[in-house]
Design a protein around this motif. Structure first.
Motif, PDB file in Angstrom:
ATOM      1  N   ASP A  12       0.855  -1.197   0.000  1.00 38.70           N
ATOM      2  CA  ASP A  12       0.000   0.000   0.000  1.00 38.70           C
ATOM      3  C   ASP A  12       0.886   1.240   0.000  1.00 38.70           C
ATOM      4  O   ASP A  12       1.098   1.863   1.038  1.00 38.70           O
ATOM      5  CB  ASP A  12      -0.920  -0.028   1.230  1.00 38.70           C
ATOM      6  N   ALA A  13       1.396   1.579  -1.176  1.00 40.57           N
ATOM      7  CA  ALA A  13       2.345   2.699  -1.275  1.00 40.57           C
ATOM      8  C   ALA A  13       1.731   4.016  -0.809  1.00 40.57           C
ATOM      9  O   ALA A  13       2.424   4.862  -0.237  1.00 40.57           O
ATOM     10  CB  ALA A  13       2.833   2.839  -2.721  1.00 40.57           C
ATOM     11  N   ALA A  14       0.431   4.183  -1.005  1.00 38.86           N
ATOM     12  CA  ALA A  14      -0.225   5.437  -0.622  1.00 38.86           C
ATOM     13  C   ALA A  14      -0.196   5.660   0.892  1.00 38.86           C
ATOM     14  O   ALA A  14      -0.249   6.795   1.356  1.00 38.86           O
ATOM     15  CB  ALA A  14      -1.668   5.451  -1.123  1.00 38.86           C
ATOM     16  N   GLY A  15      -0.106   4.585   1.637  1.00 46.18           N
ATOM     17  CA  GLY A  15      -0.097   4.702   3.094  1.00 46.18           C
ATOM     18  C   GLY A  15       1.284   4.649   3.709  1.00 46.18           C
ATOM     19  O   GLY A  15       1.411   4.608   4.944  1.00 46.18           O
ATOM     20  N   CYS A  16       2.332   4.682   2.886  1.00 51.89           N
ATOM     21  CA  CYS A  16       3.678   4.438   3.384  1.00 51.89           C
ATOM     22  C   CYS A  16       4.120   5.467   4.427  1.00 51.89           C
ATOM     23  O   CYS A  16       4.737   5.104   5.435  1.00 51.89           O
ATOM     24  CB  CYS A  16       4.668   4.404   2.228  1.00 51.89           C
ATOM     25  N   ASP A  17       3.822   6.732   4.198  1.00 49.62           N
ATOM     26  CA  ASP A  17       4.209   7.756   5.176  1.00 49.62           C
ATOM     27  C   ASP A  17       3.576   7.471   6.543  1.00 49.62           C
ATOM     28  O   ASP A  17       4.218   7.631   7.589  1.00 49.62           O
ATOM     29  CB  ASP A  17       3.798   9.150   4.689  1.00 49.62           C
ATOM     30  N   SER A  18       2.327   7.051   6.526  1.00 49.32           N
ATOM     31  CA  SER A  18       1.633   6.711   7.770  1.00 49.32           C
ATOM     32  C   SER A  18       2.283   5.521   8.458  1.00 49.32           C
ATOM     33  O   SER A  18       2.502   5.533   9.680  1.00 49.32           O
ATOM     34  CB  SER A  18       0.161   6.417   7.480  1.00 49.32           C
ATOM     35  N   TYR A  19       2.619   4.496   7.675  1.00 54.03           N
ATOM     36  CA  TYR A  19       3.233   3.302   8.266  1.00 54.03           C
ATOM     37  C   TYR A  19       4.597   3.632   8.876  1.00 54.03           C
ATOM     38  O   TYR A  19       4.938   3.161   9.964  1.00 54.03           O
ATOM     39  CB  TYR A  19       3.380   2.210   7.207  1.00 54.03           C
ATOM     40  N   ARG A  20       5.358   4.441   8.170  1.00 52.45           N
ATOM     41  CA  ARG A  20       6.680   4.801   8.690  1.00 52.45           C
ATOM     42  C   ARG A  20       6.564   5.645   9.960  1.00 52.45           C
ATOM     43  O   ARG A  20       7.346   5.479  10.903  1.00 52.45           O
ATOM     44  CB  ARG A  20       7.467   5.553   7.621  1.00 52.45           C
ATOM     45  N   SER A  21       5.606   6.541   9.983  1.00 56.12           N
ATOM     46  CA  SER A  21       5.398   7.372  11.172  1.00 56.12           C
ATOM     47  C   SER A  21       4.975   6.520  12.361  1.00 56.12           C
ATOM     48  O   SER A  21       5.477   6.688  13.485  1.00 56.12           O
ATOM     49  CB  SER A  21       4.345   8.435  10.873  1.00 56.12           C
TER      50      SER A  21
END
Length: 308
Positions: A160-169
């Motif tokens: 889910d590339a669109a959610g990557c920033d959220s996952y990393r945070s």
């Protein structure tokens, strides 16, 4: 093909029609569908995934992944998933067959990838020899779980590339909680003299905890609950308990208590009324999350030793 996996394949085929149904116009973006092999891993995935993921767990709280046998109905969970996570190191060795039988087409991530395993105690299997198995219970060392979190975040980003920033945070924030917990556990044990840090548990599931926090664990069974404890091994353990005057005796939440009860009778020790959580979270209460489980285990271990 084993009957249960043949049934799993048939169940998975029935999903093809359902998967082809289109969502109604204007429907909300569905959550990423994720399956985790067991409860501890499922909690870690939820912490990193947050609201973007819908996590299902195959081996739930209170159940033993070592001896798990997949159910045909669980083919739906695997067949519908976009991402499946397993522990690896032989802990959930049934996963490869399950993925194949369910016709899984998504991503599979091994959460322990890149971690150098410890070796468990030598396990005798009735063949006249013994060998040391890789210890899969990496999560018992809080610091090493940082690697799990990294692998989980990478797997979620890939699915889910669109959610990557959220996952990393989320992974970074949870990593800070892990660091704080690791220090908390080290401080708690610092008050206990090293010679007193001796614990008897059901199976050899605490090697990483022992290595990280300076606690000795002895167990009649090897790294898997599926291993058999030999009469000679139990007798040696009883002698060692008597010689070293161990006082902390625990039954694990997933274990058959009869072996520990036998050791209690032969040594005069009384098993703690509070069990340990080794391979599974509690269905509810203090140990229902990974962080809570590690705090709970540390608290009851130290309390048992201090009562001696």
């Amino acid at each position: 093909m084993q009957p249960v996996f043949k049934s799993l394949r048939l169940a998975a085929v029935s999903l093809v029609t359902a998967a082809g149904l289109c969502a109604p116009a204007g429907a909300a973006e569905p959550a990423l569908r994720v399956v985790a092999s067991f409860s501890i891993l499922g909690d870690l995935v939820r912490q990193v995934g947050g609201e973007r993921v819908a996590v299902e767990v195959l081996v739930g709280p209170g159940s033993d992944a070592h001896v798990y046998s997949p159910k045909p109905a669980q083919a739906k969970q695997v067949g519908q998933a976009q991402l499946v996570l397993s522990n690896g190191m032989g802990f959930d060795g049934w996963m490869a067959r399950l993925l194949k039988s369910a016709g899984f087409k998504g991503r599979h991530v091994v959460a322990s990838a890149g971690i150098q395993p410890l070796k468990g105690a030598a396990d005798e299997h009735g063949h006249g020899h013994a060998h040391a198995a890789a210890d899969p219970h990496v999560w018992q060392d809080v610091a090493r779980v940082r690697a799990y979190v990294k692998n989980i975040a990478q797997g979620l980003c890939a699915a889910d590339a669109a959610g990557c920033d959220s996952y990393r945070s989320n992974a970074a924030a949870y990593g800070q909680q892990l660091d704080a917990l690791d220090q908390e556990i080290r401080r708690a044990w610092s008050a206990i003299p090293a010679p007193q840090r001796l614990v008897i548990s059901s199976h050899d599931a605490f090697g990483y905890y022992a290595s990280a926090y300076g606690v000795r664990f002895l167990a009649p069974q090897g790294v898997s609950t599926d291993s058999e404890a030999s009469a000679q091994g139990v007798a040696r353990l009883v002698r060692q308990i008597r010689q070293e005057k161990a006082s902390a005796l625990f039954v694990e939440s997933i274990a058959d208590p009869r072996l520990i009860e036998q050791i209690a009778r032969e040594t005069g020790l009384k098993a703690s009324s509070e069990g340990l959580y080794s391979d599974s979270l509690a269905p509810q209460g203090e140990a229902a999350s990974y962080l809570g489980m590690m705090r709970y285990n540390t608290r009851v271990l130290i309390a048992a030793i201090q009562r001696r």
